[in-house]
Design an enzyme around this catalytic site. Sequence first.
Site, mmCIF file in Angstrom:
data_model
loop_
_atom_site.group_PDB
_atom_site.id
_atom_site.type_symbol
_atom_site.label_atom_id
_atom_site.label_comp_id
_atom_site.label_asym_id
_atom_site.label_seq_id
_atom_site.Cartn_x
_atom_site.Cartn_y
_atom_site.Cartn_z
ATOM 1 N N ASP A 1 111.901 33.117 -50.504
ATOM 2 C CA ASP A 1 110.562 33.949 -50.852
ATOM 3 C C ASP A 1 109.770 33.485 -49.904
ATOM 4 O O ASP A 1 109.216 32.339 -49.725
ATOM 5 C CB ASP A 1 110.139 33.352 -52.240
ATOM 6 C CG ASP A 1 108.831 34.121 -52.717
ATOM 7 O OD1 ASP A 1 108.223 34.593 -51.747
ATOM 8 O OD2 ASP A 1 108.542 34.436 -53.819
ATOM 9 N N GLU B 1 110.959 29.009 -52.093
ATOM 10 C CA GLU B 1 109.929 29.512 -51.468
ATOM 11 C C GLU B 1 110.061 28.859 -49.756
ATOM 12 O O GLU B 1 110.372 27.615 -49.783
ATOM 13 C CB GLU B 1 108.716 29.287 -51.904
ATOM 14 C CG GLU B 1 108.458 29.855 -53.327
ATOM 15 C CD GLU B 1 107.122 29.435 -54.001
ATOM 16 O OE1 GLU B 1 106.050 29.450 -53.315
ATOM 17 O OE2 GLU B 1 107.043 29.325 -55.213
ATOM 18 N N LYS C 1 100.059 39.389 -49.790
ATOM 19 C CA LYS C 1 99.243 38.261 -49.288
ATOM 20 C C LYS C 1 98.738 38.803 -47.735
ATOM 21 O O LYS C 1 97.799 39.373 -47.728
ATOM 22 C CB LYS C 1 100.135 37.134 -49.455
ATOM 23 C CG LYS C 1 100.982 37.010 -50.816
ATOM 24 C CD LYS C 1 100.954 35.591 -51.194
ATOM 25 C CE LYS C 1 101.456 35.478 -52.675
ATOM 26 N NZ LYS C 1 101.202 36.521 -53.541
ATOM 27 N N HIS D 1 104.461 33.220 -48.659
ATOM 28 C CA HIS D 1 103.138 32.334 -48.233
ATOM 29 C C HIS D 1 103.352 32.026 -46.542
ATOM 30 O O HIS D 1 102.493 31.422 -45.908
ATOM 31 C CB HIS D 1 102.996 31.120 -48.961
ATOM 32 C CG HIS D 1 102.413 31.663 -50.328
ATOM 33 N ND1 HIS D 1 101.036 32.166 -50.500
ATOM 34 C CD2 HIS D 1 103.242 31.433 -51.559
ATOM 35 C CE1 HIS D 1 101.014 32.446 -51.715
ATOM 36 N NE2 HIS D 1 102.069 31.867 -52.466
ATOM 37 N N ASN E 1 94.529 35.574 -50.503
ATOM 38 C CA ASN E 1 95.790 35.222 -49.755
ATOM 39 C C ASN E 1 95.740 35.947 -48.592
ATOM 40 O O ASN E 1 96.643 36.178 -47.650
ATOM 41 C CB ASN E 1 97.154 35.439 -50.403
ATOM 42 C CG ASN E 1 97.275 34.455 -51.659
ATOM 43 O OD1 ASN E 1 97.152 33.033 -51.500
ATOM 44 N ND2 ASN E 1 97.316 34.947 -52.671
ATOM 45 N N HIS F 1 107.876 29.748 -57.643
ATOM 46 C CA HIS F 1 106.713 30.411 -58.448
ATOM 47 C C HIS F 1 107.078 31.115 -59.644
ATOM 48 O O HIS F 1 108.176 31.128 -59.884
ATOM 49 C CB HIS F 1 106.272 31.544 -57.404
ATOM 50 C CG HIS F 1 105.397 32.598 -57.963
ATOM 51 N ND1 HIS F 1 105.534 33.968 -58.419
ATOM 52 C CD2 HIS F 1 104.113 32.464 -57.766
ATOM 53 C CE1 HIS F 1 104.457 34.294 -58.713
ATOM 54 N NE2 HIS F 1 103.460 33.691 -58.307
ATOM 55 N N SER G 1 103.355 27.898 -52.869
ATOM 56 C CA SER G 1 102.269 28.474 -53.124
ATOM 57 C C SER G 1 101.208 27.550 -53.506
ATOM 58 O O SER G 1 100.072 27.770 -53.152
ATOM 59 C CB SER G 1 102.368 29.494 -54.145
ATOM 60 O OG SER G 1 102.723 29.234 -55.400
HETATM 61 N N1 PMP Z 1 106.153 34.878 -54.788
HETATM 62 C C1 PMP Z 1 105.341 33.721 -54.617
HETATM 63 C C2 PMP Z 1 105.773 32.652 -54.010
HETATM 64 C C3 PMP Z 1 103.894 34.250 -54.879
HETATM 65 O O1 PMP Z 1 102.987 33.151 -54.690
HETATM 66 C C4 PMP Z 1 103.583 35.259 -55.597
HETATM 67 C C5 PMP Z 1 102.320 35.652 -55.970
HETATM 68 N N2 PMP Z 1 101.387 34.819 -56.286
HETATM 69 C C6 PMP Z 1 104.829 36.268 -55.825
HETATM 70 C C7 PMP Z 1 105.898 35.915 -55.436
HETATM 71 C C8 PMP Z 1 104.480 37.519 -56.518
HETATM 72 O O2 PMP Z 1 103.982 38.387 -55.738
HETATM 73 P P1 PMP Z 1 102.994 39.752 -56.203
HETATM 74 O O3 PMP Z 1 101.533 39.302 -56.361
HETATM 75 O O4 PMP Z 1 103.359 40.716 -55.237
HETATM 76 O O5 PMP Z 1 103.686 40.196 -57.382
#
Ligand code: PMP
Length: 608
Positions: free
Chosen positions: A199, A170, A237, A202, A38, A124, A174
């Site tokens: 969130d 989100e 990311k 991305h 990412n 997520h 993702s």
């Molecule tokens: N939220 C989303 C939308 C994600 O894609 C991710 C990681 N894949 C996370 C939270 C978690 O973040 P971290 O890798 O910092 O634990």
Amino acid sequence: MKPTLRERLARELAHHDARGSRRDLTRRDDSLADFVTNDVLGLARDPAVAAAVAAAARECGAGTAASRLLGGDHPLHERAERACAEWLAAPSALLFPSGFQANLGLLQAFAEPGVVFVSDAANHASIVDGCRLARAARSDVVVAPHRDVDAVERILARTAHADRRFVVTESVFSMDGDRAPLEALLDVCERHDAHLLVDEAHAIGLLGPRGAGLVRELEMRGIDTSRVAARVVTGGKALGQSGAFVVGDEVLRAWLVQRARSLMFTTAPSPSLAAGLTEAIRLAGERDAERSRALRHARRVAEALDLPTPDAAIVPFVVGSTERALELAASARAAGLDTRAVRHPTVPRGTERLRLVLHAFNTDAEVDRLIALLRDAPRATADTAPRPIVRTRPLVVVGTDTNVGKTVVSALLMRHARTRGVARYFKPVQTGSDSDTRTVIGLAGLSAHEWTPPLHELPLPASPHEAAAAAGTSLDPVALQAGIQRVVEAMDEGVLVIEFAGGLRVPYTLRFDQSDLLAGARLPLVLVARSGLGTLNHTQLTLEALRRRHLEPSALFLVGEPHPSNAATLRTLSHVEHVYEVPQFRTLDTEALDAWLAQNDLDPVVSR
Ligand code: PMP
């Protein structure tokens, strides 16, 4: 004899091997072009970020060795938080060790009885688990279909009695890389006095002015974003490291310090991480050229492969099966390209894919090679994909108990569904000598191609595990799941009504009950309850059990003597979208069912 723990785990792992679903820890291979991480702006290896990390470690030491509440707080944490808040033009930010912990802490901090969370179906895993914590704190969680603003609005309309409602999404999803309809969600939240939690994992670094995300983009367009109670900005990311900020106002920050257990009871991030994030935020703000380049690459790949224009740097290349996704990732590797297969259960069955991430540092030649490889690769199309989720709509009928009216409801669903197109009825496990399949065939007027015989017919009228034992056999959960999947896949299109036996928690074996089967299969469902005394309790308990498994029935049927106050109470309390009352029909026949269907519209349940 009971297998040892080691034997049990080895057996499960062997199952994963057999299904191609085993996961492994994998490393980055620097000889391959990166279409996986990412790190869209290339900050993970930026020398200035690494220097900031090293300088802070030299000056302040390697770690904090304490929670931020017990002496682990450091001025560099606050510096990073200020940098993040300024970037997003927000009052404040609070640093968590990871995005996963930020989402857990944020949702759990708001969770209490009387609170409702409305969570997008594609959110997520960290949000899903945050919702589970919220349920444990006796909040209600309702999962809304992906990007469905109308559904969110309907949920908010029917939960108006709650103390507080949070819509969780989100901003860029993702797995599909698509954007949430933030503006419409803000509008709905405003009208229903709900708050939005976003969130930005991305989007951050990539989208919005100076990469400050999509909420900031709306603000710059003059849109009122005051309904956004919090944003989550991950550091792992586009910022190239780890950690995450929850961004909001000072009161929110202070509240999280009181309540967010994933912050309170964990060691503070190292000062060097905080220093690295501060530097990465500074650099990310300046990287407009890199942002455009990553987005341009993504659009070029999508265009060349005839895929929808991507909203961000993620391009899902759906191939439709685990084997194909693994094979394609292996051929990409052989061609010097690092792409990875994303499989069920991370994505729905039938949508297995390569999740391509395009980076500013990918060269044009690398992108050309990727396109050349994928252009001729087999992929999922409407014709080739085994996509039960899209084309065949399974609908499981579960009950709060045995004898509550599931068969009558199945007949009603079938009778309605066949007026809309192809429909089929299937009761995987029949216990007792009365055949529900025969009853539904009669009541719904089914012909031979409209029903599938049960996988198991066990004459003892008892729970399936007991009826199987009485018949000198036992039920195999894996075979049962596979059997149902086969029936789903054998249908090209239409509605498949699957009637379960007894109540939700009736065991197939002593270790596996119907709720396990449903939770594993993630099939859409409706719930049937008996109307009358005790209904409120049985229904609420069953709903609680379903929701603990992240299962949301689209309808509740109350069958029996009409009990208007129960129905009214459940319309408010249950949060189920459609509540139907089905009377005890004096004569149970097709005319009675049709008379009911003339008064009640099952389309929202059958056709959605
Ligand atoms: N939220 C989303 C939308 C994600 O894609 C991710 C990681 N894949 C996370 C939270 C978690 O973040 P971290 O890798 O910092 O634990």
